[in-house]
Design a protein around this motif. Sequence first.
Motif, PDB file in Angstrom:
ATOM      1  N   THR A  51      35.383  -5.673  -8.439  1.00 39.48           N
ATOM      2  CA  THR A  51      35.782  -7.051  -8.711  1.00 39.48           C
ATOM      3  C   THR A  51      34.559  -7.887  -9.063  1.00 39.48           C
ATOM      4  OG1 THR A  51      35.603  -7.672  -6.375  1.00 39.48           O
ATOM      5  CG2 THR A  51      37.758  -6.920  -7.148  1.00 39.48           C
ATOM      6  N   THR A  52      34.782  -8.982  -9.783  1.00 38.81           N
ATOM      7  CA  THR A  52      33.715  -9.902 -10.165  1.00 38.81           C
ATOM      8  C   THR A  52      34.195 -11.331  -9.997  1.00 38.81           C
ATOM      9  OG1 THR A  52      32.864  -8.336 -11.820  1.00 38.81           O
ATOM     10  CG2 THR A  52      32.153 -10.635 -12.010  1.00 38.81           C
ATOM     11  N   PRO A  53      33.497 -12.161  -9.214  1.00 41.30           N
ATOM     12  CA  PRO A  53      33.870 -13.576  -9.108  1.00 41.30           C
ATOM     13  C   PRO A  53      33.475 -14.338 -10.378  1.00 41.30           C
ATOM     14  CG  PRO A  53      32.595 -12.839  -7.206  1.00 41.30           C
ATOM     15  CD  PRO A  53      32.434 -11.800  -8.265  1.00 41.30           C
ATOM     16  N   VAL A  54      34.346 -15.230 -10.799  1.00 43.03           N
ATOM     17  CA  VAL A  54      34.074 -16.113 -11.944  1.00 43.03           C
ATOM     18  C   VAL A  54      34.431 -17.531 -11.543  1.00 43.03           C
ATOM     19  CG1 VAL A  54      34.841 -16.758 -14.267  1.00 43.03           C
ATOM     20  CG2 VAL A  54      34.401 -14.360 -13.731  1.00 43.03           C
ATOM     21  N   THR A  55      33.586 -18.473 -11.938  1.00 43.83           N
ATOM     22  CA  THR A  55      33.856 -19.885 -11.669  1.00 43.83           C
ATOM     23  C   THR A  55      33.968 -20.645 -12.977  1.00 43.83           C
ATOM     24  OG1 THR A  55      32.652 -19.830  -9.565  1.00 43.83           O
ATOM     25  CG2 THR A  55      33.026 -21.994 -10.557  1.00 43.83           C
ATOM     26  N   LEU A  56      35.077 -21.355 -13.141  1.00 49.47           N
ATOM     27  CA  LEU A  56      35.221 -22.272 -14.268  1.00 49.47           C
ATOM     28  C   LEU A  56      34.949 -23.681 -13.765  1.00 49.47           C
ATOM     29  CD1 LEU A  56      38.515 -21.102 -16.059  1.00 49.47           C
ATOM     30  CD2 LEU A  56      36.196 -20.206 -16.312  1.00 49.47           C
ATOM     31  N   ALA A  57      33.917 -24.304 -14.280  1.00 52.41           N
ATOM     32  CA  ALA A  57      33.677 -25.719 -13.986  1.00 52.41           C
ATOM     33  C   ALA A  57      34.564 -26.519 -14.926  1.00 52.41           C
ATOM     34  CB  ALA A  57      32.211 -26.070 -14.191  1.00 52.41           C
ATOM     35  N   THR A  58      35.463 -27.331 -14.370  1.00 56.55           N
ATOM     36  CA  THR A  58      36.419 -28.065 -15.196  1.00 56.55           C
ATOM     37  C   THR A  58      36.442 -29.541 -14.808  1.00 56.55           C
ATOM     38  OG1 THR A  58      38.432 -27.989 -13.843  1.00 56.55           O
ATOM     39  CG2 THR A  58      37.851 -25.986 -15.047  1.00 56.55           C
ATOM     40  N   THR A  59      37.162 -30.301 -15.589  1.00 55.71           N
ATOM     41  CA  THR A  59      37.278 -31.738 -15.333  1.00 55.71           C
ATOM     42  C   THR A  59      38.141 -32.056 -14.126  1.00 55.71           C
ATOM     43  OG1 THR A  59      39.042 -31.742 -17.005  1.00 55.71           O
ATOM     44  CG2 THR A  59      36.841 -32.457 -17.708  1.00 55.71           C
ATOM     45  N   ILE A  60      38.813 -31.046 -13.554  1.00 55.52           N
ATOM     46  CA  ILE A  60      39.571 -31.279 -12.315  1.00 55.52           C
ATOM     47  C   ILE A  60      38.882 -30.611 -11.123  1.00 55.52           C
ATOM     48  CG2 ILE A  60      41.783 -31.542 -13.502  1.00 55.52           C
ATOM     49  CD1 ILE A  60      42.490 -28.667 -12.520  1.00 55.52           C
ATOM     50  N   GLY A  61      37.675 -30.088 -11.343  1.00 56.48           N
ATOM     51  CA  GLY A  61      36.944 -29.400 -10.289  1.00 56.48           C
ATOM     52  C   GLY A  61      36.783 -27.922 -10.609  1.00 56.48           C
ATOM     53  N   ASP A  62      36.060 -27.216  -9.765  1.00 61.35           N
ATOM     54  CA  ASP A  62      35.822 -25.792  -9.988  1.00 61.35           C
ATOM     55  C   ASP A  62      37.084 -24.976  -9.720  1.00 61.35           C
ATOM     56  OD1 ASP A  62      33.234 -26.408 -10.589  1.00 61.35           O
ATOM     57  OD2 ASP A  62      32.359 -25.531  -8.774  1.00 61.35           O
ATOM     58  N   LEU A  63      37.360 -24.054 -10.635  1.00 59.47           N
ATOM     59  CA  LEU A  63      38.446 -23.096 -10.463  1.00 59.47           C
ATOM     60  C   LEU A  63      37.814 -21.727 -10.272  1.00 59.47           C
ATOM     61  CD1 LEU A  63      40.895 -24.246 -13.314  1.00 59.47           C
ATOM     62  CD2 LEU A  63      40.757 -25.058 -10.946  1.00 59.47           C
ATOM     63  N   LYS A  64      38.149 -21.076  -9.176  1.00 60.37           N
ATOM     64  CA  LYS A  64      37.492 -19.817  -8.814  1.00 60.37           C
ATOM     65  C   LYS A  64      38.448 -18.638  -8.980  1.00 60.37           C
ATOM     66  CE  LYS A  64      34.084 -21.921  -5.767  1.00 60.37           C
ATOM     67  NZ  LYS A  64      32.953 -21.581  -6.661  1.00 60.37           N
ATOM     68  N   PHE A  65      37.990 -17.661  -9.765  1.00 60.20           N
ATOM     69  CA  PHE A  65      38.752 -16.451 -10.045  1.00 60.20           C
ATOM     70  C   PHE A  65      38.089 -15.249  -9.385  1.00 60.20           C
ATOM     71  CE2 PHE A  65      39.846 -18.139 -14.609  1.00 60.20           C
ATOM     72  CZ  PHE A  65      40.580 -19.176 -14.042  1.00 60.20           C
ATOM     73  N   THR A  66      38.895 -14.231  -9.125  1.00 67.38           N
ATOM     74  CA  THR A  66      38.386 -12.904  -8.793  1.00 67.38           C
ATOM     75  C   THR A  66      38.930 -11.950  -9.837  1.00 67.38           C
ATOM     76  OG1 THR A  66      38.285 -13.345  -6.414  1.00 67.38           O
ATOM     77  CG2 THR A  66      38.317 -11.042  -7.091  1.00 67.38           C
ATOM     78  N   ILE A  67      38.045 -11.416 -10.679  1.00 70.63           N
ATOM     79  CA  ILE A  67      38.442 -10.510 -11.744  1.00 70.63           C
ATOM     80  C   ILE A  67      38.517  -9.095 -11.171  1.00 70.63           C
ATOM     81  CG2 ILE A  67      37.916  -9.673 -14.057  1.00 70.63           C
ATOM     82  CD1 ILE A  67      38.469 -12.719 -13.781  1.00 70.63           C
ATOM     83  N   ASP A  68      39.682  -8.458 -11.337  1.00 75.38           N
ATOM     84  CA  ASP A  68      39.943  -7.152 -10.737  1.00 75.38           C
ATOM     85  C   ASP A  68      40.025  -6.088 -11.829  1.00 75.38           C
ATOM     86  OD1 ASP A  68      40.707  -4.973  -9.278  1.00 75.38           O
ATOM     87  OD2 ASP A  68      42.555  -5.850  -8.503  1.00 75.38           O
ATOM     88  N   LYS A  69      39.008  -5.245 -11.901  1.00 73.71           N
ATOM     89  CA  LYS A  69      38.960  -4.215 -12.948  1.00 73.71           C
ATOM     90  C   LYS A  69      39.978  -3.104 -12.710  1.00 73.71           C
ATOM     91  CE  LYS A  69      34.086  -5.296 -13.456  1.00 73.71           C
ATOM     92  NZ  LYS A  69      32.705  -4.868 -13.172  1.00 73.71           N
ATOM     93  N   ALA A  70      40.463  -2.962 -11.490  1.00 75.19           N
ATOM     94  CA  ALA A  70      41.460  -1.931 -11.211  1.00 75.19           C
ATOM     95  C   ALA A  70      42.824  -2.319 -11.772  1.00 75.19           C
ATOM     96  CB  ALA A  70      41.561  -1.684  -9.706  1.00 75.19           C
ATOM     97  N   ALA A  71      43.063  -3.610 -11.929  1.00 68.64           N
ATOM     98  CA  ALA A  71      44.346  -4.076 -12.457  1.00 68.64           C
ATOM     99  C   ALA A  71      44.366  -4.043 -13.979  1.00 68.64           C
ATOM    100  CB  ALA A  71      44.641  -5.487 -11.954  1.00 68.64           C
ATOM    101  N   GLY A  72      43.332  -4.597 -14.612  1.00 70.02           N
ATOM    102  CA  GLY A  72      43.262  -4.645 -16.073  1.00 70.02           C
ATOM    103  C   GLY A  72      41.833  -4.457 -16.535  1.00 70.02           C
ATOM    104  N   PRO A  73      41.338  -3.237 -16.557  1.00 72.15           N
ATOM    105  CA  PRO A  73      39.920  -3.003 -16.878  1.00 72.15           C
ATOM    106  C   PRO A  73      39.487  -3.478 -18.257  1.00 72.15           C
ATOM    107  CG  PRO A  73      41.151  -0.933 -16.789  1.00 72.15           C
ATOM    108  CD  PRO A  73      42.040  -1.985 -16.230  1.00 72.15           C
ATOM    109  N   CYS A  74      40.321  -3.260 -19.268  1.00 73.43           N
ATOM    110  CA  CYS A  74      39.935  -3.681 -20.625  1.00 73.43           C
ATOM    111  C   CYS A  74      39.978  -5.202 -20.747  1.00 73.43           C
ATOM    112  CB  CYS A  74      40.838  -3.031 -21.664  1.00 73.43           C
ATOM    113  SG  CYS A  74      40.741  -1.228 -21.684  1.00 73.43           S
ATOM    114  N   ALA A  75      40.967  -5.826 -20.094  1.00 70.32           N
ATOM    115  CA  ALA A  75      41.038  -7.286 -20.077  1.00 70.32           C
ATOM    116  C   ALA A  75      39.852  -7.864 -19.308  1.00 70.32           C
ATOM    117  CB  ALA A  75      42.351  -7.738 -19.446  1.00 70.32           C
TER     118      ALA A  75
END
Length: 295
Positions: free
Chosen positions: A134-158
């Motif tokens: 997994t890889t954490p990703v943070t989107l800094a946005t105008t409504i605040g930070d949105l935090k994702f966890t990218i899961d390569k086991a679910a969609g590796p190519c995506a």
Amino acid sequence: MVNKTHQKQVEQRRAARRAAREAERAAQRRRLAVTITAIVAVLAVVGGVFLVIGLGGDDDAPAANPSTSPSAPVSTGPASAENRATSIPAALFPAPKRVTPLPAEVDCTYNKGAEPASKPVDAPANGKTPATGTTPVTLATTIGDLKFTIDKAAGPCAAKSFLSLVGQKYYDNTECHRMTVGKGLQVLQCGDPTGQGSGGPGYAFQEEAWKELKYGRGTLAMAKTQAAASTGSQFFIVYGDGSGLTPDYTAFGTVDAASLKKIDAVALKGVTPVNGPGDGKPITPVKITSATAAS
């Protein structure tokens, strides 16, 4: 006798005129009814075409996304009930997990898209890609930070594509162009630099969904068109109800609870409808100022 005959003739002429006028009015009513029916039929067809066209696009949102999206009308006040979320599930949905795990590596192929990239970007390299981690990703946005966890086991190519686009700053200074607020489909869609729902990275790849896949609060997934192998750069966050989604969209991670609450606030404010009631541009703008992945 003559007077009576004359009077009778006058009454007959009057009755005939009244009958003629009534017949004409009836004919006018029939013509009007036919016209209205025809107009309704045309509008129904146009509406259907609009939905098909409005939900096509380089990357199709769940069930819909504009290919040549009309400009959203300017909102002049609070959204009506049908154009804002009135009920959002509070519980997080389980993270996407494959019934049958993928091998440690999979082959990914990124083909040239039908349209040029909306923003200069290189496609990821084709070939073997890890399907674990997994890889954490943070989107800094105008409504605040949105935090994702990218899961390569679910969609590796995506996951590989998304992290590549994040690294190339593709998502920086882009606006989330679409939100849906109705029952069965509560998503926020982003990832098009044009902000119209028709833009993409200039390449596309195969979807990585599976038949048991379900979507719910906190699911992060890729948008696509109705065609196969059409996943590109657009993605959507299921902030609430995702029960109306079919298992056609690659789920490749999750969004944390704190981020979802920020999106809830946007959904409660509502949308300016573009694709129909409850489906359009968020009244509260959500602009991604930067996207970063943990190293």
